[in-house]
Scaffold this active site. Structure first.
Site: not given
Ligand SMILES: Cc1cn([C@H]2C[C@H](O)[C@@H](COP(=O)(O)OP(=O)(O)O[C@H]3O[C@H](C)C(=O)[C@H](O)[C@H]3O)O2)c(=O)[nH]c1=O
Length: 192
Positions: A23, A28, A53, A67, A77, A124, A137, A148, A176-177
Site C-alpha cells: 500500500r 511512527e 508543534d 534562532h 526541538k 537552530h 518540528y 527569542e 530579523k536574521d
Molecule cells: C517561531 C514562531 C513564530 N510565530 C509567528 C511569528 C511571526 O509572525 C511568524 C514567523 O515567525 P518567524 O519569522 O520567527 O519564523 P521562523 O524564521 O521560521 O522561526 C523559526 O526558525 C527556526 C527554524 C527555529 O528554530 C525557530 O523555531 C523559529 O525561530 O510566525 C508564532 O506564532 N509561533 C512560533 O513558534
C-alpha cells in the site's frame, strides 16, 4: 527508531523505523517512551514534554536561523522535513560548554525521513534546498517572542558551511536574521 550521534555532543539524528508494504509505508514520527529510552541508551537526558508543534514552508534558498529562546522558555526541538529538503544546523551556545560555538549540520529530506534532536541550549536553523520544503518540528516550550534571539547565520566565529541550492547565489533571509554574531549576544543560555 535508531539514534545516530552527530559530531556535536547532545545533538543526535533520529532514524525512525519505516514499514513498507504493497500500500505504501508507515512510520511512527514520534514515540515518547522509545525516544527517551533511545536517548538514555546514549547517556543523554530525556527532554521536557513537547508543548508545541510547528510547520513552516520555504522556497529554495530560504534560510531560517540561527534562532534560540532563552530560559524560562528555552526550546528543545525535534525537527524533520516531510516534503523537499533542508540542511539543518545546530550550534552549542551554552555559556561554559566545552563545545561552545561548535556546529553540526545534517541533510533532512522527505526521502531519508531523518529527524534531528536539538536540545535546549543550542541555536537552530536550516536552509531550504528545494522549493516548497515543508519543515515540521516539536518544541519543548511555547513560542515566547521576548525570549527569542537570533545569531547571524554567517558568523565567522561559528563558521557554518551552508550549502545553497543550484541557481541560488545568496541565502534568502528575514530582516530579523541579519542579526548579531554569537559573541555579541547579550545573554546566552546556561550550561545545565
Ligand atoms: C517561531 C514562531 C513564530 N510565530 C509567528 C511569528 C511571526 O509572525 C511568524 C514567523 O515567525 P518567524 O519569522 O520567527 O519564523 P521562523 O524564521 O521560521 O522561526 C523559526 O526558525 C527556526 C527554524 C527555529 O528554530 C525557530 O523555531 C523559529 O525561530 O510566525 C508564532 O506564532 N509561533 C512560533 O513558534
Amino acid at each position: 527508531m535508531k539514534l545516530i550521534p552527530t559530531d556535536l555532543p547532545g545533538v543526535v539524528i533520529v532514524e525512525p523505523a519505516v514499514f513498507t508494504d504493497e500500500r505504501g509505508w508507515f512510520s511512527e514520527s514520534f514515540n515518547e517512551p522509545r525516544f527517551h529510552a533511545a536517548l538514555a541508551g546514549l547517556g543523554l537526558p530525556a527532554p521536557r514534554a513537547f508543548l508545541q508543534d510547528n510547520h513552516s514552508c520555504s522556497h529554495a534558498g530560504v534560510l531560517r536561523g540561527l534562532h534560540y529562546q532563552l530560559p524560562p522558555h528555552a526550546q528543545g526541538k525535534l525537527v524533520r522535513v516531510v516534503k523537499g529538503a533542508a540542511f539543518d544546523v545546530a550550534v552549542d551556545i551554552r555559556a561554559g560548554s566545552p563545545h561552545f560555538g561548535r556546529w553540526t549540520g545534517v541533510l533532512l529530506n522527505a526521502e531519508n525521513k531523518r529527524q534531528l534532536w536539538v536540545p535546549e541550549g543550542f541555536a537552530h536553523g536550516f536552509v531550504s534546498l528545494e522549493d516548497d520544503t515543508h519543515f515540521l518540528y516539536k518544541t519543548t516550550d511555547v513560542y515566547a517572542k521576548d525570549c527569542e534571539r537570533s545569531i547571524r547565520y554567517d558568523d565567522p566565529a561559528i563558521g557554518v558551511q551552508w550549502p545553497l541550492p543550484p541557481g541560488v547565489a545568496a541565502a534568502l533571509l528575514a530582516a530579523k536574521d541579519a542579526a548579531a554574531p554569537l559573541l555579541a549576544q547579550a545573554d546566552l543560555p546556561p550550561l545545565r
